[in-house]
Design an enzyme around this catalytic site. Structure first.
Site, mmCIF file in Angstrom:
data_model
loop_
_atom_site.group_PDB
_atom_site.id
_atom_site.type_symbol
_atom_site.label_atom_id
_atom_site.label_comp_id
_atom_site.label_asym_id
_atom_site.label_seq_id
_atom_site.Cartn_x
_atom_site.Cartn_y
_atom_site.Cartn_z
ATOM 1 N N HIS A 156 0.834 -1.222 0.000
ATOM 2 C CA HIS A 156 0.000 0.000 0.000
ATOM 3 C C HIS A 156 0.861 1.263 0.000
ATOM 4 C CE1 HIS A 156 -3.193 -2.815 1.242
ATOM 5 N NE2 HIS A 156 -2.291 -3.267 2.103
ATOM 6 N N SER A 277 13.946 22.293 -16.084
ATOM 7 C CA SER A 277 12.730 23.072 -16.290
ATOM 8 C C SER A 277 13.118 24.397 -16.921
ATOM 9 C CB SER A 277 12.055 23.305 -14.938
ATOM 10 O OG SER A 277 11.218 24.436 -14.993
ATOM 11 N N LYS A 283 15.209 22.489 -10.792
ATOM 12 C CA LYS A 283 14.584 21.215 -11.130
ATOM 13 C C LYS A 283 15.473 20.272 -11.928
ATOM 14 C CE LYS A 283 10.264 20.781 -11.266
ATOM 15 N NZ LYS A 283 9.356 19.924 -10.543
ATOM 16 N N GLU A 290 9.027 9.055 -16.919
ATOM 17 C CA GLU A 290 7.616 9.408 -17.126
ATOM 18 C C GLU A 290 7.169 9.089 -18.552
ATOM 19 O OE1 GLU A 290 7.338 13.511 -15.930
ATOM 20 O OE2 GLU A 290 7.837 13.024 -13.851
#
Ligand code: ARG
Length: 463
Positions: A156, A277, A283, A290
């Protein structure tokens, strides 16, 4: 417009119809397989006395010339032809004249395209497996180095019990190993030759289908000519295997994204595999992970798309089947690209072992072992569960890990605890006492790693 038909037509094809129908923009991808198939067909025709040896040699030479010119860029495949088959035949006739017109004897584009696609994907199935094996090698390397690298195991997404990094990577090793075996299965089932099925009903020429099949590296000919021209099961199987590979990659990417987050910091993705970024200078984003995760949807889509296309098609060949190509090609390119990139990203991933260990120590991942300690000292498990629950509550209130409590604090909750509790619930004990097959204990893990080494070393092509 160059078409292989037209004799029974009195009108030119409408331009839009022509373009809608044409497949050259994508079926040129298997130009090589188309020509190899034609050469095998011609050899067989000559062996059977359907063509003379002279005709055979002329055609073979012509096709070899076309192949060489296409590969060197001297000859361009253009959309002036309807499909790759027309391109080859038209060019052959240009080069060698009338003998070229005999190439298509005893053959239809239906069995021809079925052959081309099978030849093309057959190689790709093996290529996909090869790429997966590189990934397995990288995984094995990480496992070998990390049988003692403790980290929390989750259920979980909550810390559950301590495991090792080797153990976690081993789960993915199993997944990708299954993927390899799926690909091998597919190869074994698909490696039968459709050529010689004709349009759907075979042919009256005395073709030697066994011979053609052997020339092209197949186990034998497909045994029903209607099935041979309309079977696309192997593509469904391949897409399904590729969808499963993407699902595995996507789960792995999701974990890397979580582990790479500011909150976890279990790993750091190498600069070469990260992006920045345009506005936030601080960043460093896990875009590659992704994107791989995102592309899973695309490959699932291809599988669903082909299943849907095929579901209502009566026997035998129907033009709907032309739709198999673009989506299968796209899925293959996507999967191969993703596996290769992912392998590079994993190979350069930095594991922050201290952070992992610390995280395991501070999430009560040894609570089960504390309960087991009590059980070993005669406390019934249900009571032990309650006692350790109170220990955890106490630790949360005092912001401590179980290992940081004093013996007095332990004994205030249960007098059964003795000084050996620390040893019993140390992360190392928790992991290394778990020695059942498949568990994270170092000795158990090392035995599994040995079988993985043998698997990767001894792997000869079984197909
Ligand atoms: N381009 C077609 C395909 O990809 C080739 C077979 C054409 N056969 C036909 N009868 N129209 O399926």
């Amino acid at each position: 417009m160059a078409q292989l038909w037209g004799g029974r037509f009195t009108k030119e094809t409408d331009q839009l119809v022509y373009r809608f129908n044409a497949s050259i923009s994508f079926d040129q991808k298997f130009y090589r397989q188309d020509m190899e198939g034609s050469m095998a067909h011609v050899r067989m025709l000559a062996k059977q006395g359907i063509l003379t040896e002279e005709e055979r040699d002329k055609i073979l030479e012509g096709i070899k010339g076309i192949l060489a010119d296409v590969e060197s860029g001297k000859l361009q495949i253009t959309d002036q032809y309807e499909d790759i088959h027309s391109f080859v035949e038209a060019n052959l006739i240009d080069r060698i004249g009338d003998a070229g017109k005999k190439l298509h004897t005893g053959r239809s584009r239906n069995d021809q395209v079925a052959l081309d696609m099978r030849l093309y994907t057959r190689d790709e199935v093996l290529e996909t497996e090869k790429l997966l094996r590189k990934l397995l090698k990288v995984l094995l390397g990480i496992m070998e180095e990390n049988t003692e690298t403790i980290m929390p195991g989750f259920t979980h997404l909550q810390k559950a019990q301590p495991i090792t990094l080797a153990h976690h990577m081993g789960a993915y090793f199993e997944m990708f190993k299954r993927d390899c075996s799926r690909l091998q299965d597919i190869y074994k089932r698909m490696n039968y030759c459709p050529l010689g099925a004709g349009a759907l009903a075979g042919t009256t020429y005395p073709l030697d289908r066994e011979y053609t099949a052997k020339l092209l590296g197949f186990y034998g000919p497909m045994l029903n000519s209607m099935d041979a021209v309309s079977d696309r099961d192997y593509l469904i199987e391949y897409l399904s295997a590729m969808a499963t590979i993407m699902m595995h990659l996507s789960r792995f990417c999701e974990e890397i994204i979580i582990w790479n987050s500011n909150e976890y910091q279990f790993v750091e993705i190498d600069d070469a595999y990260s992006t920045g970024s345009s506005i936030m200078p601080q960043k460093k984003n896990p875009d590659i992970a992704e994107l791989v995760r995102g592309k899973a949807g695309r490959v699932y889509g291809a599988l669903m798309s082909l299943l849907t296309t095929l579901k209502g098609i009566p026997l035998a060949y129907n033009k709907d089947m032309q739709e198999d190509k673009e989506l299968v090609f796209d899925a293959i390119d996507t999967v191969k690209g993703c596996v290769a990139l992912f392998t590079g990203m994993l190979d350069t991933l930095r594991f922050r072992k201290e952070r992992m260990n610390d995280s395991a120590r501070h999430g009560f991942t040894n609570a089960t072992d504390a309960a087991d300690y009590l059980v070993n000292h005669g406390v019934p498990f249900r009571d032990a569960h309650g006692i350790v629950g109170r220990l955890v509550l106490y630790c949360i209130e005092h912001q401590k890990a179980l290992d940081d409590m004093s013996l007095e604090e332990y004994q205030a909750i249960s007098p059964v605890f003795e000084a050996d509790i620390y040893e019993a619930i140390s992360m190392e004990t928790c992991v290394n006492k778990r020695l059942t097959i498949g568990a994270p204990g170092k000795e158990a893990m090392e035995r599994v790693i040995e079988t993985y080494r043998e698997y990767l070393d001894s792997h000869v092509r079984t197909v």
